[in-house]
Design an enzyme around this catalytic site. Structure first.
Site, PDB file in Angstrom:
ATOM      1  N   ILE A  93       0.773  -1.277   0.095  1.00 19.25           N
ATOM      2  CA  ILE A  93       0.005  -0.079   0.020  1.00 19.25           C
ATOM      3  C   ILE A  93       0.961   1.129  -0.056  1.00 19.25           C
ATOM      4  O   ILE A  93       1.853   1.340   0.873  1.00 19.25           O
ATOM      5  CB  ILE A  93      -0.969  -0.050   1.227  1.00 19.25           C
ATOM      6  CG1 ILE A  93      -1.788  -1.103   1.219  1.00 19.25           C
ATOM      7  CG2 ILE A  93      -1.763   1.365   1.464  1.00 19.25           C
ATOM      8  CD1 ILE A  93      -2.735  -1.506   2.273  1.00 19.25           C
ATOM      9  N   HIS A 110      -6.332  -3.691 -11.034  1.00 23.57           N
ATOM     10  CA  HIS A 110      -6.967  -4.512  -9.959  1.00 23.57           C
ATOM     11  C   HIS A 110      -7.768  -5.539 -10.404  1.00 23.57           C
ATOM     12  O   HIS A 110      -8.759  -5.089 -11.484  1.00 23.57           O
ATOM     13  CB  HIS A 110      -7.724  -3.543  -9.017  1.00 23.57           C
ATOM     14  CG  HIS A 110      -8.505  -4.021  -7.970  1.00 23.57           C
ATOM     15  ND1 HIS A 110      -7.913  -4.352  -6.910  1.00 23.57           N
ATOM     16  CD2 HIS A 110      -9.723  -4.529  -7.861  1.00 23.57           C
ATOM     17  CE1 HIS A 110      -8.544  -5.247  -6.001  1.00 23.57           C
ATOM     18  NE2 HIS A 110      -9.778  -5.214  -6.405  1.00 23.57           N
TER      19      HIS A 110
END
Ligand code: GAR
Length: 214
Positions: A93, A110
């Site tokens: 992240i 994604h």
């Protein structure tokens, strides 16, 4: 001069391979200037070396917090002057510092039809919900996890009898087509990030371009 792109990986790097192949075939105009990984054992690093692309690796475990790791990554990447950062299975992240530093220049893929299913285990969640469609979405990275402006999605029909593993493989196959296509659109300037939004051919894009696969 083609756009200088850094590719960030953590693992196998099948998407990286799709970029390498598309550039070699002449169907994608990008200068793959460096492949970066947070994992020295990522197989993608070997793929890059085989293709003659420089590699760099900094292990996140060597840092006490996300912020200091991200600062070290910025310092490394900036040496290569990338105009575009392509996250290809980079399983970290990113801190707000990182996102701000490269605002509008970072792409992610994604494995879901965003805004549905941000986060993990997308394939199983799609099967559990009985969805008819699934796929993968390329988007600009903002501070919101899997939430930045969408550029291009590849979708396919879900077979309710398939396993999550089978679905993952089918989705990955379409990723290998839509990710180089989307990055090419950004690299050529047809798609841009401005005022927190994606612009396609000079117009704000509320919806991504969608490609449908068998
Ligand atoms: C890809 O399927 C990508 O969608 C996913 O990681 C895989 C990497 O595969 N990314 C994420 O889940 C990010 N949230 P690869 O290393 O073979 O390219």
């Amino acid at each position: 001069m083609s756009c200088r792109a850094a590719i960030l990986i953590s693992g196998s790097g099948t998407n990286l391979q799709a970029f390498i192949d598309a550039v070699a075939a002449g169907s994608l105009e990008l200068d793959l200037c460096v492949v970066f990984s947070n994992n020295p054992n990522a197989f993608g690093l070997q793929r890059a070396e085989k293709a003659g692309i420089p590699t760099a690796c900094i292990e996140h475990g060597d840092f006490s917090d996300r912020e200091s790791f991200d600062r070290a990554v910025i310092e490394e990447l900036d040496r290569w002057n990338p105009e575009l950062l392509i996250l290809a299975g980079f399983m970290r992240i990113l801190s707000p510092t990182f996102v701000k530093h490269y605002e509008g220049k970072v792409l992610n893929i994604h494995p879901a039809l965003l805004p549905k299913y941000p986060g993990l285990n997308t394939h199983q969640r799609v099967l559990d919900a009985g969805d008819k469609w699934h796929g993968s979405t390329v988007h600009f990275v903002t501070e919101e996890l899997d939430g930045g402006p969408r550029i291009l999605a590849g979708r396919l029909r879900v077979d309710p009898n398939e396993t999550a593993e089978e679905l993952l493989h089918r989705v990955q196959t379409i990723e290998h087509q839509v990710y180089p296509e989307a990055a090419g659109l950004v690299g050529s300037g047809r798609v841009a990030f401005n005022d927190g939004q994606a612009w396609i051919d000079g117009k704000v894009a509320d919806e991504p371009i969608v490609r449908t696969f068998p």
